[in-house]
Scaffold this motif. Structure first.
Motif, PDB file in Angstrom:
ATOM      1  N   TYR A 138      40.497  39.524  36.750  1.00  0.00           N
ATOM      2  CA  TYR A 138      41.337  40.686  36.452  1.00  0.00           C
ATOM      3  C   TYR A 138      40.406  41.838  36.092  1.00  0.00           C
ATOM      4  CZ  TYR A 138      45.138  37.326  36.367  1.00  0.00           C
ATOM      5  OH  TYR A 138      46.042  36.348  36.712  1.00  0.00           O
ATOM      6  N   ILE A 139      40.344  42.825  36.961  1.00  0.00           N
ATOM      7  CA  ILE A 139      39.353  43.892  36.860  1.00  0.00           C
ATOM      8  C   ILE A 139      40.054  45.205  36.569  1.00  0.00           C
ATOM      9  CG2 ILE A 139      37.449  45.054  38.026  1.00  0.00           C
ATOM     10  CD1 ILE A 139      37.294  42.602  39.898  1.00  0.00           C
ATOM     11  N   ASP A 140      39.572  45.927  35.559  1.00  0.00           N
ATOM     12  CA  ASP A 140      40.117  47.244  35.259  1.00  0.00           C
ATOM     13  C   ASP A 140      39.917  48.170  36.452  1.00  0.00           C
ATOM     14  OD1 ASP A 140      40.858  46.400  32.786  1.00  0.00           O
ATOM     15  OD2 ASP A 140      39.134  47.245  31.744  1.00  0.00           O
ATOM     16  N   TRP A 141      40.938  48.922  36.798  1.00  0.00           N
ATOM     17  CA  TRP A 141      40.896  49.802  37.963  1.00  0.00           C
ATOM     18  C   TRP A 141      39.779  50.838  37.834  1.00  0.00           C
ATOM     19  CZ3 TRP A 141      41.941  49.705  42.721  1.00  0.00           C
ATOM     20  CH2 TRP A 141      42.208  50.843  43.469  1.00  0.00           C
ATOM     21  N   ILE A 186      42.263  40.215  47.652  1.00  0.00           N
ATOM     22  CA  ILE A 186      43.079  41.070  46.791  1.00  0.00           C
ATOM     23  C   ILE A 186      44.453  40.432  46.620  1.00  0.00           C
ATOM     24  CG2 ILE A 186      44.202  43.326  46.572  1.00  0.00           C
ATOM     25  CD1 ILE A 186      41.904  44.460  48.280  1.00  0.00           C
ATOM     26  N   LYS A 187      44.887  40.286  45.369  1.00  0.00           N
ATOM     27  CA  LYS A 187      46.220  39.758  45.085  1.00  0.00           C
ATOM     28  C   LYS A 187      47.198  40.886  44.799  1.00  0.00           C
ATOM     29  CE  LYS A 187      45.535  35.381  45.591  1.00  0.00           C
ATOM     30  NZ  LYS A 187      46.228  34.640  46.671  1.00  0.00           N
ATOM     31  N   ASN A 188      46.925  41.671  43.751  1.00  0.00           N
ATOM     32  CA  ASN A 188      47.798  42.790  43.428  1.00  0.00           C
ATOM     33  C   ASN A 188      47.122  43.703  42.411  1.00  0.00           C
ATOM     34  OD1 ASN A 188      48.559  41.890  40.626  1.00  0.00           O
ATOM     35  ND2 ASN A 188      49.411  40.172  41.780  1.00  0.00           N
ATOM     36  N   LEU A 189      47.697  44.878  42.276  1.00  0.00           N
ATOM     37  CA  LEU A 189      47.297  45.828  41.236  1.00  0.00           C
ATOM     38  C   LEU A 189      48.549  46.259  40.496  1.00  0.00           C
ATOM     39  CD1 LEU A 189      45.241  47.847  39.885  1.00  0.00           C
ATOM     40  CD2 LEU A 189      45.995  49.502  41.605  1.00  0.00           C
ATOM     41  N   TYR A 190      48.592  45.979  39.190  1.00  0.00           N
ATOM     42  CA  TYR A 190      49.673  46.426  38.324  1.00  0.00           C
ATOM     43  C   TYR A 190      49.066  46.900  37.016  1.00  0.00           C
ATOM     44  CZ  TYR A 190      53.455  44.489  41.206  1.00  0.00           C
ATOM     45  OH  TYR A 190      54.338  44.230  42.225  1.00  0.00           O
ATOM     46  N   ASP A 191      49.607  47.961  36.466  1.00  0.00           N
ATOM     47  CA  ASP A 191      49.197  48.452  35.151  1.00  0.00           C
ATOM     48  C   ASP A 191      47.687  48.661  35.075  1.00  0.00           C
ATOM     49  OD1 ASP A 191      51.877  48.240  34.308  1.00  0.00           O
ATOM     50  OD2 ASP A 191      51.580  46.122  33.840  1.00  0.00           O
ATOM     51  N   ASP A 192      47.111  49.243  36.138  1.00  0.00           N
ATOM     52  CA  ASP A 192      45.686  49.578  36.189  1.00  0.00           C
ATOM     53  C   ASP A 192      44.780  48.362  36.056  1.00  0.00           C
ATOM     54  OD1 ASP A 192      46.179  52.315  36.511  1.00  0.00           O
ATOM     55  OD2 ASP A 192      46.421  52.580  34.348  1.00  0.00           O
ATOM     56  N   LYS A 193      45.271  47.201  36.478  1.00  0.00           N
ATOM     57  CA  LYS A 193      44.435  46.001  36.485  1.00  0.00           C
ATOM     58  C   LYS A 193      44.591  45.310  37.836  1.00  0.00           C
ATOM     59  CE  LYS A 193      43.524  43.585  32.916  1.00  0.00           C
ATOM     60  NZ  LYS A 193      43.520  42.689  31.727  1.00  0.00           N
ATOM     61  N   LEU A 194      43.455  45.089  38.517  1.00  0.00           N
ATOM     62  CA  LEU A 194      43.458  44.463  39.830  1.00  0.00           C
ATOM     63  C   LEU A 194      43.232  42.965  39.694  1.00  0.00           C
ATOM     64  CD1 LEU A 194      43.436  45.092  42.992  1.00  0.00           C
ATOM     65  CD2 LEU A 194      40.953  44.795  42.794  1.00  0.00           C
ATOM     66  N   GLU A 195      44.111  42.176  40.292  1.00  0.00           N
ATOM     67  CA  GLU A 195      43.939  40.724  40.350  1.00  0.00           C
ATOM     68  C   GLU A 195      43.215  40.392  41.644  1.00  0.00           C
ATOM     69  OE1 GLU A 195      46.558  36.575  40.503  1.00  0.00           O
ATOM     70  OE2 GLU A 195      47.504  38.470  39.889  1.00  0.00           O
ATOM     71  N   PHE A 196      42.057  39.753  41.523  1.00  0.00           N
ATOM     72  CA  PHE A 196      41.177  39.492  42.664  1.00  0.00           C
ATOM     73  C   PHE A 196      40.740  38.039  42.609  1.00  0.00           C
ATOM     74  CE2 PHE A 196      37.104  39.740  44.980  1.00  0.00           C
ATOM     75  CZ  PHE A 196      37.505  40.440  46.113  1.00  0.00           C
ATOM     76  N   GLU A 197      40.909  37.313  43.703  1.00  0.00           N
ATOM     77  CA  GLU A 197      40.590  35.889  43.741  1.00  0.00           C
ATOM     78  C   GLU A 197      39.299  35.655  44.504  1.00  0.00           C
ATOM     79  OE1 GLU A 197      42.635  32.039  45.700  1.00  0.00           O
ATOM     80  OE2 GLU A 197      43.861  33.061  44.196  1.00  0.00           O
ATOM     81  N   SER A 198      38.333  35.015  43.834  1.00  0.00           N
ATOM     82  CA  SER A 198      37.036  34.692  44.423  1.00  0.00           C
ATOM     83  C   SER A 198      36.881  33.185  44.505  1.00  0.00           C
ATOM     84  CB  SER A 198      35.908  35.290  43.571  1.00  0.00           C
ATOM     85  OG  SER A 198      34.657  34.741  43.919  1.00  0.00           O
ATOM     86  N   ASP A 199      36.284  32.701  45.593  1.00  0.00           N
ATOM     87  CA  ASP A 199      36.064  31.262  45.740  1.00  0.00           C
ATOM     88  C   ASP A 199      35.150  30.721  44.652  1.00  0.00           C
ATOM     89  OD1 ASP A 199      37.676  31.150  47.946  1.00  0.00           O
ATOM     90  OD2 ASP A 199      36.038  31.343  49.394  1.00  0.00           O
ATOM     91  N   GLN A 200      34.140  31.491  44.267  1.00  0.00           N
ATOM     92  CA  GLN A 200      33.167  31.032  43.288  1.00  0.00           C
ATOM     93  C   GLN A 200      33.569  31.348  41.853  1.00  0.00           C
ATOM     94  OE1 GLN A 200      30.463  29.176  43.964  1.00  0.00           O
ATOM     95  NE2 GLN A 200      31.083  29.128  46.110  1.00  0.00           N
ATOM     96  N   TRP A 214      36.622  43.232  49.870  1.00  0.00           N
ATOM     97  CA  TRP A 214      35.384  43.515  49.148  1.00  0.00           C
ATOM     98  C   TRP A 214      35.626  44.502  48.021  1.00  0.00           C
ATOM     99  CZ3 TRP A 214      30.554  41.368  49.584  1.00  0.00           C
ATOM    100  CH2 TRP A 214      30.328  40.523  50.688  1.00  0.00           C
ATOM    101  N   ILE A 215      34.879  44.302  46.941  1.00  0.00           N
ATOM    102  CA  ILE A 215      34.900  45.222  45.803  1.00  0.00           C
ATOM    103  C   ILE A 215      33.463  45.539  45.410  1.00  0.00           C
ATOM    104  CG2 ILE A 215      35.399  45.442  43.338  1.00  0.00           C
ATOM    105  CD1 ILE A 215      37.869  43.824  43.716  1.00  0.00           C
ATOM    106  N   GLN A 216      33.212  46.809  45.164  1.00  0.00           N
ATOM    107  CA  GLN A 216      31.948  47.202  44.536  1.00  0.00           C
ATOM    108  C   GLN A 216      32.299  47.835  43.193  1.00  0.00           C
ATOM    109  OE1 GLN A 216      29.578  50.534  46.002  1.00  0.00           O
ATOM    110  NE2 GLN A 216      27.752  49.258  45.843  1.00  0.00           N
ATOM    111  N   LEU A 217      31.729  47.276  42.116  1.00  0.00           N
ATOM    112  CA  LEU A 217      31.989  47.789  40.780  1.00  0.00           C
ATOM    113  C   LEU A 217      31.145  49.031  40.501  1.00  0.00           C
ATOM    114  CD1 LEU A 217      32.028  44.399  38.814  1.00  0.00           C
ATOM    115  CD2 LEU A 217      33.943  45.603  39.878  1.00  0.00           C
TER     116      LEU A 217
END
Length: 372
Positions: free
Chosen positions: A87-90, A68-82, A55-58
Protein backbone atom coordinates in the motif's frame (compact mmCIF):
# COMPACT_ATOMS: atom_id res chain seq x y z
CA UNK A 1 75.42 15.21 -32.65
CA UNK A 2 72.98 14.37 -35.38
CA UNK A 3 71.69 11.36 -33.41
CA UNK A 4 71.21 13.48 -30.27
CA UNK A 5 69.15 16.05 -32.13
CA UNK A 6 67.01 13.30 -33.66
CA UNK A 7 66.24 11.87 -30.18
CA UNK A 8 65.35 15.30 -28.83
CA UNK A 9 62.97 15.92 -31.72
CA UNK A 10 60.96 12.78 -30.75
CA UNK A 11 60.08 14.15 -27.28
CA UNK A 12 57.54 16.73 -28.44
CA UNK A 13 55.77 14.04 -30.39
CA UNK A 14 55.52 11.78 -27.36
CA UNK A 15 54.16 14.66 -25.27
CA UNK A 16 51.62 15.48 -27.94
CA UNK A 17 50.28 11.93 -27.87
CA UNK A 18 50.28 11.42 -24.07
CA UNK A 19 49.04 14.82 -22.84
CA UNK A 20 45.37 14.30 -23.86
CA UNK A 21 45.33 10.99 -21.97
CA UNK A 22 46.89 12.60 -18.90
CA UNK A 23 44.48 15.53 -18.87
CA UNK A 24 41.53 13.21 -19.50
CA UNK A 25 42.53 10.99 -16.60
CA UNK A 26 42.94 14.03 -14.33
CA UNK A 27 39.52 15.37 -15.32
CA UNK A 28 37.87 12.02 -14.62
CA UNK A 29 39.48 11.86 -11.21
CA UNK A 30 38.44 15.39 -10.16
CA UNK A 31 34.94 15.56 -11.68
CA UNK A 32 32.37 14.05 -9.25
CA UNK A 33 29.58 11.75 -10.45
CA UNK A 34 26.07 13.15 -10.33
CA UNK A 35 23.99 11.68 -7.54
CA UNK A 36 21.14 9.41 -8.60
CA UNK A 37 18.53 12.04 -7.71
CA UNK A 38 20.10 14.47 -10.24
CA UNK A 39 20.44 12.05 -13.11
CA UNK A 40 17.99 12.32 -15.94
CA UNK A 41 15.35 9.61 -15.97
CA UNK A 42 15.17 8.05 -19.43
CA UNK A 43 11.89 8.28 -21.31
CA UNK A 44 11.69 4.48 -21.62
CA UNK A 45 12.14 3.17 -18.09
CA UNK A 46 11.37 -0.46 -18.60
CA UNK A 47 12.75 -3.06 -21.03
CA UNK A 48 10.28 -4.55 -23.53
CA UNK A 49 10.91 -8.00 -22.04
CA UNK A 50 9.09 -6.89 -18.86
CA UNK A 51 6.19 -5.23 -20.62
CA UNK A 52 3.81 -7.83 -19.17
CA UNK A 53 3.95 -6.10 -15.75
CA UNK A 54 2.66 -2.85 -14.33
CA UNK A 55 5.51 -0.61 -13.19
CA UNK A 56 6.03 1.96 -10.45
CA UNK A 57 8.96 4.27 -9.87
CA UNK A 58 9.00 5.87 -6.42
CA UNK A 59 10.25 9.37 -5.67
CA UNK A 60 13.34 7.61 -4.25
CA UNK A 61 13.91 6.24 -7.80
CA UNK A 62 13.26 2.66 -6.73
CA UNK A 63 11.50 0.51 -9.34
CA UNK A 64 8.73 -1.98 -8.60
CA UNK A 65 7.04 -4.38 -10.99
CA UNK A 66 3.79 -6.18 -10.32
CA UNK A 67 0.07 -5.59 -10.70
CA UNK A 68 -2.03 -2.49 -9.99
CA UNK A 69 -5.08 -3.36 -7.88
CA UNK A 70 -6.71 -0.03 -7.06
CA UNK A 71 -6.25 3.50 -5.79
CA UNK A 72 -8.56 4.82 -3.07
CA UNK A 73 -8.06 7.64 -0.59
CA UNK A 74 -4.62 8.52 -2.02
CA UNK A 75 -3.26 5.03 -1.37
CA UNK A 76 -2.33 2.66 -4.20
CA UNK A 77 -2.71 -1.09 -3.67
CA UNK A 78 0.03 -2.84 -5.65
CA UNK A 79 0.70 -6.59 -5.73
CA UNK A 80 4.27 -7.84 -6.18
CA UNK A 81 5.32 -11.48 -6.55
CA UNK A 82 8.28 -10.96 -4.23
CA UNK A 83 6.94 -8.32 -1.82
CA UNK A 84 3.26 -9.42 -1.71
CA UNK A 85 0.61 -6.69 -1.42
CA UNK A 86 1.93 -3.16 -0.91
CA UNK A 87 0.00 0.00 0.00
CA UNK A 88 1.87 3.02 -1.33
CA UNK A 89 1.04 6.66 -0.68
CA UNK A 90 0.11 8.36 -3.95
CA UNK A 91 2.48 11.24 -3.23
CA UNK A 92 5.43 8.78 -3.10
CA UNK A 93 4.90 7.62 -6.70
CA UNK A 94 6.96 9.39 -9.37
CA UNK A 95 6.03 7.27 -12.39
CA UNK A 96 3.20 4.79 -12.86
CA UNK A 97 2.81 2.71 -16.01
CA UNK A 98 0.07 0.12 -16.52
CA UNK A 99 0.45 -2.86 -18.79
CA UNK A 100 -3.29 -3.39 -19.16
CA UNK A 101 -6.43 -1.29 -19.17
CA UNK A 102 -7.46 0.54 -15.98
CA UNK A 103 -10.44 2.73 -15.09
CA UNK A 104 -9.49 6.14 -13.69
CA UNK A 105 -11.92 8.34 -11.75
CA UNK A 106 -11.34 12.09 -11.42
CA UNK A 107 -12.38 14.65 -8.83
CA UNK A 108 -15.03 16.05 -11.17
CA UNK A 109 -16.59 12.53 -10.99
CA UNK A 110 -15.80 11.74 -14.63
CA UNK A 111 -14.11 8.46 -15.61
CA UNK A 112 -11.66 7.39 -18.32
CA UNK A 113 -10.61 3.88 -19.34
CA UNK A 114 -7.38 2.85 -21.07
CA UNK A 115 -3.68 2.17 -20.53
CA UNK A 116 -2.26 4.59 -17.97
CA UNK A 117 1.01 6.49 -17.78
CA UNK A 118 1.62 8.94 -14.94
CA UNK A 119 4.84 10.93 -15.26
CA UNK A 120 6.11 14.46 -14.58
CA UNK A 121 2.81 15.47 -13.00
CA UNK A 122 0.85 14.49 -16.10
CA UNK A 123 -1.52 11.64 -16.81
CA UNK A 124 -1.83 9.99 -20.21
CA UNK A 125 -4.78 7.67 -20.88
CA UNK A 126 -5.29 6.43 -24.41
CA UNK A 127 -3.39 9.40 -25.85
CA UNK A 128 -5.39 11.99 -23.86
CA UNK A 129 -3.61 14.11 -21.25
CA UNK A 130 -5.01 14.88 -17.78
CA UNK A 131 -3.85 16.59 -14.60
CA UNK A 132 -2.42 14.05 -12.12
CA UNK A 133 -3.73 15.98 -9.11
CA UNK A 134 -7.29 15.38 -10.34
CA UNK A 135 -7.03 11.57 -10.04
CA UNK A 136 -9.28 10.23 -7.28
CA UNK A 137 -9.56 6.48 -7.97
CA UNK A 138 -7.93 3.79 -10.10
CA UNK A 139 -9.53 0.38 -10.64
CA UNK A 140 -7.68 -2.38 -12.50
CA UNK A 141 -9.46 -3.59 -15.62
CA UNK A 142 -12.57 -2.40 -17.37
CA UNK A 143 -15.44 -0.85 -15.45
CA UNK A 144 -17.01 -4.21 -14.60
CA UNK A 145 -19.24 -4.93 -11.63
CA UNK A 146 -16.79 -7.32 -9.95
CA UNK A 147 -14.13 -4.60 -9.72
CA UNK A 148 -16.43 -2.35 -7.69
CA UNK A 149 -17.05 -4.74 -4.78
CA UNK A 150 -15.11 -5.57 -1.62
CA UNK A 151 -16.23 -7.49 1.47
CA UNK A 152 -15.09 -8.87 4.81
CA UNK A 153 -16.50 -11.41 7.27
CA UNK A 154 -15.36 -11.76 10.90
CA UNK A 155 -16.49 -14.78 12.92
CA UNK A 156 -16.14 -15.72 16.58
CA UNK A 157 -17.47 -18.76 18.47
CA UNK A 158 -17.38 -20.41 21.88
CA UNK A 159 -18.72 -23.97 22.33
CA UNK A 160 -18.75 -25.49 25.81
CA UNK A 161 -20.10 -28.81 27.15
CA UNK A 162 -19.82 -30.89 30.31
CA UNK A 163 -20.79 -29.29 33.61
CA UNK A 164 -21.95 -26.28 31.62
CA UNK A 165 -23.56 -26.50 28.21
CA UNK A 166 -23.07 -23.24 26.34
CA UNK A 167 -23.01 -22.03 22.76
CA UNK A 168 -21.85 -18.52 21.80
CA UNK A 169 -21.27 -17.05 18.38
CA UNK A 170 -20.81 -13.63 16.88
CA UNK A 171 -20.54 -12.42 13.32
CA UNK A 172 -19.58 -9.12 11.75
CA UNK A 173 -19.85 -8.71 7.99
CA UNK A 174 -19.43 -5.84 5.57
CA UNK A 175 -19.90 -5.50 1.82
CA UNK A 176 -19.18 -2.32 -0.10
CA UNK A 177 -19.62 -1.28 -3.70
CA UNK A 178 -17.63 1.82 -4.59
CA UNK A 179 -17.27 3.77 -7.81
CA UNK A 180 -16.13 7.29 -8.54
CA UNK A 181 -19.66 8.66 -8.30
CA UNK A 182 -21.27 6.51 -5.62
CA UNK A 183 -20.87 4.21 -2.65
CA UNK A 184 -23.14 1.44 -1.35
CA UNK A 185 -22.55 -0.10 2.07
CA UNK A 186 -24.10 -3.11 3.84
CA UNK A 187 -23.24 -4.09 7.44
CA UNK A 188 -24.34 -6.97 9.66
CA UNK A 189 -23.66 -7.53 13.35
CA UNK A 190 -25.12 -10.54 15.15
CA UNK A 191 -24.69 -12.24 18.53
CA UNK A 192 -26.23 -15.43 19.89
CA UNK A 193 -25.71 -17.18 23.21
CA UNK A 194 -27.48 -20.15 24.78
CA UNK A 195 -26.63 -21.54 28.22
CA UNK A 196 -28.21 -24.72 29.63
CA UNK A 197 -30.94 -24.49 27.00
CA UNK A 198 -31.82 -20.88 27.86
CA UNK A 199 -31.36 -18.20 25.24
CA UNK A 200 -29.78 -15.16 26.93
CA UNK A 201 -28.36 -13.24 23.94
CA UNK A 202 -30.01 -13.02 20.55
CA UNK A 203 -29.60 -9.75 18.67
CA UNK A 204 -29.07 -8.92 15.01
CA UNK A 205 -28.50 -5.58 13.30
CA UNK A 206 -28.50 -4.92 9.55
CA UNK A 207 -27.59 -1.45 8.32
CA UNK A 208 -27.35 -0.20 4.75
CA UNK A 209 -27.00 3.09 2.91
CA UNK A 210 -26.33 4.50 -0.53
CA UNK A 211 -24.24 7.65 -1.12
CA UNK A 212 -24.09 9.77 -4.27
CA UNK A 213 -21.08 12.11 -4.42
CA UNK A 214 -21.63 15.69 -5.55
CA UNK A 215 -17.96 16.54 -4.99
CA UNK A 216 -14.89 14.79 -3.63
CA UNK A 217 -16.07 15.26 -0.02
CA UNK A 218 -19.80 16.09 -0.07
CA UNK A 219 -22.45 13.48 -0.85
CA UNK A 220 -26.18 12.93 -0.78
CA UNK A 221 -27.58 9.91 1.04
CA UNK A 222 -30.88 9.38 -0.77
CA UNK A 223 -31.66 6.31 1.35
CA UNK A 224 -30.44 4.64 4.52
CA UNK A 225 -32.14 1.81 6.41
CA UNK A 226 -31.67 -0.32 9.50
CA UNK A 227 -33.32 -3.46 10.85
CA UNK A 228 -32.68 -4.37 14.49
CA UNK A 229 -33.96 -7.47 16.32
CA UNK A 230 -33.50 -8.19 20.02
CA UNK A 231 -36.35 -10.15 21.68
CA UNK A 232 -34.56 -10.12 25.03
CA UNK A 233 -34.88 -6.32 25.02
CA UNK A 234 -38.55 -6.73 23.99
CA UNK A 235 -37.81 -5.69 20.39
CA UNK A 236 -39.19 -8.21 17.91
CA UNK A 237 -37.93 -5.90 15.20
CA UNK A 238 -37.25 -2.21 14.74
CA UNK A 239 -36.98 -0.71 11.26
CA UNK A 240 -35.68 2.72 10.34
CA UNK A 241 -35.82 4.34 6.91
CA UNK A 242 -34.53 7.81 6.05
CA UNK A 243 -32.50 10.11 3.83
CA UNK A 244 -29.81 12.69 4.44
CA UNK A 245 -26.46 14.21 3.48
CA UNK A 246 -22.86 13.54 4.43
CA UNK A 247 -19.37 15.02 4.36
CA UNK A 248 -15.88 13.46 4.45
CA UNK A 249 -14.07 15.60 7.02
CA UNK A 250 -10.75 13.77 6.58
CA UNK A 251 -9.96 11.66 3.55
CA UNK A 252 -6.27 10.73 3.37
CA UNK A 253 -4.28 7.58 2.66
CA UNK A 254 -4.22 6.68 6.38
CA UNK A 255 -7.25 8.34 7.97
CA UNK A 256 -10.92 8.67 7.08
CA UNK A 257 -13.50 10.59 9.07
CA UNK A 258 -17.03 11.24 7.83
CA UNK A 259 -20.26 12.51 9.32
CA UNK A 260 -23.79 12.10 7.95
CA UNK A 261 -27.39 12.32 9.02
CA UNK A 262 -30.94 13.20 8.20
CA UNK A 263 -34.63 12.70 9.02
CA UNK A 264 -36.11 9.20 9.18
CA UNK A 265 -39.16 7.19 10.14
CA UNK A 266 -38.88 4.35 12.65
CA UNK A 267 -41.32 1.52 13.35
CA UNK A 268 -41.12 -0.75 16.41
CA UNK A 269 -42.80 -4.15 16.83
CA UNK A 270 -42.48 -5.27 20.46
CA UNK A 271 -41.92 -8.92 21.30
CA UNK A 272 -44.53 -9.12 24.05
CA UNK A 273 -46.51 -6.49 25.93
CA UNK A 274 -49.17 -6.23 28.59
CA UNK A 275 -52.81 -6.47 27.54
CA UNK A 276 -53.39 -2.72 27.71
CA UNK A 277 -50.16 -1.75 25.91
CA UNK A 278 -49.48 -1.12 22.22
CA UNK A 279 -47.85 -3.95 20.30
CA UNK A 280 -46.18 -1.53 17.87
CA UNK A 281 -45.25 2.12 17.54
CA UNK A 282 -44.08 4.34 14.70
CA UNK A 283 -42.66 7.84 14.83
CA UNK A 284 -40.51 10.40 13.07
CA UNK A 285 -36.85 10.29 14.04
CA UNK A 286 -33.52 12.00 13.50
CA UNK A 287 -30.38 9.98 12.76
CA UNK A 288 -26.76 11.20 12.96
CA UNK A 289 -23.77 8.97 12.22
CA UNK A 290 -20.02 9.41 12.28
CA UNK A 291 -17.36 6.91 11.14
CA UNK A 292 -13.63 7.20 11.88
CA UNK A 293 -10.93 4.84 10.56
CA UNK A 294 -7.18 5.25 10.86
CA UNK A 295 -4.06 3.20 10.20
CA UNK A 296 -1.97 2.98 13.37
CA UNK A 297 0.75 0.85 11.75
CA UNK A 298 1.01 -1.03 8.47
CA UNK A 299 -0.59 -4.06 10.19
CA UNK A 300 -3.00 -2.47 12.69
CA UNK A 301 -6.12 -0.42 11.93
CA UNK A 302 -8.40 1.34 14.41
CA UNK A 303 -12.03 1.95 13.47
CA UNK A 304 -15.06 3.44 15.21
CA UNK A 305 -18.72 4.01 14.42
CA UNK A 306 -21.26 6.02 16.40
CA UNK A 307 -24.91 6.19 15.32
CA UNK A 308 -27.39 8.30 17.28
CA UNK A 309 -31.15 8.11 16.79
CA UNK A 310 -33.83 10.18 18.47
CA UNK A 311 -37.55 9.33 18.29
CA UNK A 312 -40.54 9.44 20.63
CA UNK A 313 -40.49 7.86 24.09
CA UNK A 314 -42.41 4.69 23.17
CA UNK A 315 -39.93 4.05 20.31
CA UNK A 316 -37.07 4.21 22.79
CA UNK A 317 -36.42 7.94 22.85
CA UNK A 318 -32.70 8.55 22.53
CA UNK A 319 -30.80 5.45 21.36
CA UNK A 320 -27.29 4.92 20.13
CA UNK A 321 -25.14 2.18 18.63
CA UNK A 322 -21.37 2.50 19.10
CA UNK A 323 -18.58 0.23 17.87
CA UNK A 324 -14.82 0.60 18.39
CA UNK A 325 -12.26 -1.97 17.34
CA UNK A 326 -8.83 -2.97 16.17
CA UNK A 327 -8.10 -5.02 13.07
CA UNK A 328 -4.71 -6.76 13.17
CA UNK A 329 -3.43 -8.18 9.89
CA UNK A 330 -2.20 -11.76 10.24
CA UNK A 331 -1.82 -12.56 6.53
CA UNK A 332 -2.91 -10.94 3.27
CA UNK A 333 -6.34 -12.55 3.71
CA UNK A 334 -6.84 -13.14 7.47
CA UNK A 335 -7.17 -10.59 10.30
CA UNK A 336 -7.62 -10.74 14.05
CA UNK A 337 -10.54 -8.43 14.94
CA UNK A 338 -11.18 -7.05 18.43
CA UNK A 339 -14.44 -5.09 18.79
CA UNK A 340 -16.24 -3.35 21.64
CA UNK A 341 -19.97 -2.68 21.15
CA UNK A 342 -22.18 -0.40 23.27
CA UNK A 343 -25.95 -0.22 22.65
CA UNK A 344 -28.08 2.21 24.64
CA UNK A 345 -31.87 2.67 24.77
CA UNK A 346 -32.99 5.56 26.93
CA UNK A 347 -36.60 4.38 27.51
CA UNK A 348 -36.84 0.60 26.97
CA UNK A 349 -40.41 -0.71 26.92
CA UNK A 350 -41.59 -3.21 29.60
CA UNK A 351 -42.70 -6.69 28.54
CA UNK A 352 -45.87 -8.59 29.44
CA UNK A 353 -44.49 -9.29 32.95
CA UNK A 354 -43.83 -5.55 33.42
CA UNK A 355 -40.08 -6.22 33.37
CA UNK A 356 -38.12 -3.27 32.04
CA UNK A 357 -34.98 -4.23 30.06
CA UNK A 358 -31.72 -2.56 31.01
CA UNK A 359 -30.75 0.58 29.16
CA UNK A 360 -27.21 -0.52 28.23
CA UNK A 361 -25.76 -3.58 26.57
CA UNK A 362 -21.99 -4.10 26.29
CA UNK A 363 -20.18 -6.67 24.18
CA UNK A 364 -16.54 -7.53 23.57
CA UNK A 365 -16.08 -9.59 20.41
CA UNK A 366 -12.97 -11.49 19.32
CA UNK A 367 -13.14 -12.79 15.78
CA UNK A 368 -11.06 -13.86 12.81
CA UNK A 369 -11.72 -11.81 9.70
CA UNK A 370 -11.54 -12.93 6.09
CA UNK A 371 -11.08 -10.38 3.31
CA UNK A 372 -12.93 -11.35 0.14
Amino acid sequence: MQGRFNNISVIPGILAVCSPLLFSSEASATTPMKPVSQQTVPAQLYPPADASFDWIQLTSFELLKGEIKNLYDDKLEFESDQLDTLYIDWEDIKVLQSNGVVSVGFTDLSTKTGKLLVKDGKTLIGGDEFDRTKIMTIIAGEQTEANYWSSKISLGANLRSGNTSQVDYSAIANAQRRTTESRYNLDYLGNYSKTEGENNINNHRINTHFDWYLSKHFYLRPVFAEIYMDPIKNIQYKTTLGLGVGYDIIDTSKTEWSISGGPAYTYNKFDNVAVDQKESEGSAAMVIETVFDTEITSDIDFNTLYRLQYGNEISGGYTHHAVAGFSIELTDMFDLDLSFVWDHTNTPQPDANDTIPRQNDYQFIIGFGIDI
